[in-house]
Design a protein around this motif. Sequence first.
Motif, PDB file in Angstrom:
ATOM      1  N   GLN A 143      -5.238  -2.483  -8.396  1.00 56.34           N
ATOM      2  CA  GLN A 143      -5.241  -2.277  -6.952  1.00 56.34           C
ATOM      3  C   GLN A 143      -6.167  -1.109  -6.629  1.00 56.34           C
ATOM      4  O   GLN A 143      -5.922   0.025  -7.050  1.00 56.34           O
ATOM      5  N   THR A 144      -7.243  -1.385  -5.870  1.00 53.54           N
ATOM      6  CA  THR A 144      -8.225  -0.358  -5.542  1.00 53.54           C
ATOM      7  C   THR A 144      -8.055   0.092  -4.095  1.00 53.54           C
ATOM      8  O   THR A 144      -7.949  -0.732  -3.184  1.00 53.54           O
ATOM      9  N   TYR A 145      -8.048   1.419  -3.912  1.00 55.91           N
ATOM     10  CA  TYR A 145      -7.881   2.011  -2.578  1.00 55.91           C
ATOM     11  C   TYR A 145      -9.234   2.451  -2.006  1.00 55.91           C
ATOM     12  O   TYR A 145     -10.224   2.602  -2.732  1.00 55.91           O
ATOM     13  N   SER A 180      -6.366   2.918   2.439  1.00 59.82           N
ATOM     14  CA  SER A 180      -6.044   1.494   2.519  1.00 59.82           C
ATOM     15  C   SER A 180      -6.421   0.802   1.214  1.00 59.82           C
ATOM     16  O   SER A 180      -7.321   1.237   0.502  1.00 59.82           O
ATOM     17  N   THR A 181      -5.719  -0.288   0.923  1.00 63.85           N
ATOM     18  CA  THR A 181      -6.070  -1.119  -0.232  1.00 63.85           C
ATOM     19  C   THR A 181      -7.223  -2.028   0.161  1.00 63.85           C
ATOM     20  O   THR A 181      -7.153  -2.734   1.168  1.00 63.85           O
ATOM     21  N   ARG A 213      -8.175  -5.364   4.230  1.00 59.82           N
ATOM     22  CA  ARG A 213      -7.588  -4.025   4.105  1.00 59.82           C
ATOM     23  C   ARG A 213      -6.077  -4.129   4.280  1.00 59.82           C
ATOM     24  O   ARG A 213      -5.596  -4.829   5.174  1.00 59.82           O
ATOM     25  N   VAL A 267      -7.989  -6.282  -4.715  1.00 60.39           N
ATOM     26  CA  VAL A 267      -6.864  -6.655  -5.576  1.00 60.39           C
ATOM     27  C   VAL A 267      -7.402  -7.592  -6.659  1.00 60.39           C
ATOM     28  O   VAL A 267      -7.998  -8.621  -6.351  1.00 60.39           O
ATOM     29  N   ASP A 325       0.857  -1.179   0.000  1.00 59.81           N
ATOM     30  CA  ASP A 325       0.000   0.000   0.000  1.00 59.81           C
ATOM     31  C   ASP A 325       0.894   1.230   0.000  1.00 59.81           C
ATOM     32  O   ASP A 325       1.632   1.469   0.953  1.00 59.81           O
TER      33      ASP A 325
END
Length: 222
Positions: free
Chosen positions: A148-150, A61-62, A119, A65, A55
């Motif tokens: 990768q989504t935050y 936070s991630t 997370r 995925v 991250d």
Amino acid sequence: MSSTATALRRAGLGTALAASIVLTAAGVASAHVTVHPDSYPKGATDGALTFRVPDESDTASTTKVQLFLPAGHPLLGVLVSPHDGWTAKVTDTRLRRPVRTDDGTITDAVSEITWTGGRIGPGRYEDFDVAFGQLPDDIARLPFKTLQTYSDGKVVRWIEQAAPGDADPENPAPVLKLTSGAGTSGAARDSTARALGAAGLVVGVLGAAAGAFAVVRSRRTR
């Protein structure tokens, strides 16, 4: 300042410096999504890959995925290891060209794995493990495009690939090199050796500091 105190101070500084070097090297190595080991023999069977996702945000936070497996050169017999706090969704795709194996003809293969529910906090990373039954033997490099989504909605697309001789792109996809040899890859051995070497440096400095401290105690008790 006495010579023994000076020795202790120098040993302490050396310990801090060595630890700093180890931590800095680890931070550099995990600057983007990577696959470990980074190479396997072509056609290898019954192995596993670890995808390390760091991250890089200061505040977010991630939370998701998405790993895309190369459909044109499929991995056969893919299994996903359970990961605490995360739920894995596995998507299969029908192959354009079925693959013949000793166990029969394979017509479907995993094309995507999506982890959600967990997370990865800022400055941290998670390892996601994927087992395989067999790797392809007709290609030298396998890219694994990753999204990768935050938690703030930002999506980092680790999908770029460098052409031979070019510098690394800004958002490179993790790439597994497939070699013609057998056994543990040289890159994997080198990585392990570097890690052990760095750990040995720290242990050595700590040992020197402990030795100096023992000398001081011995002189004080005389």
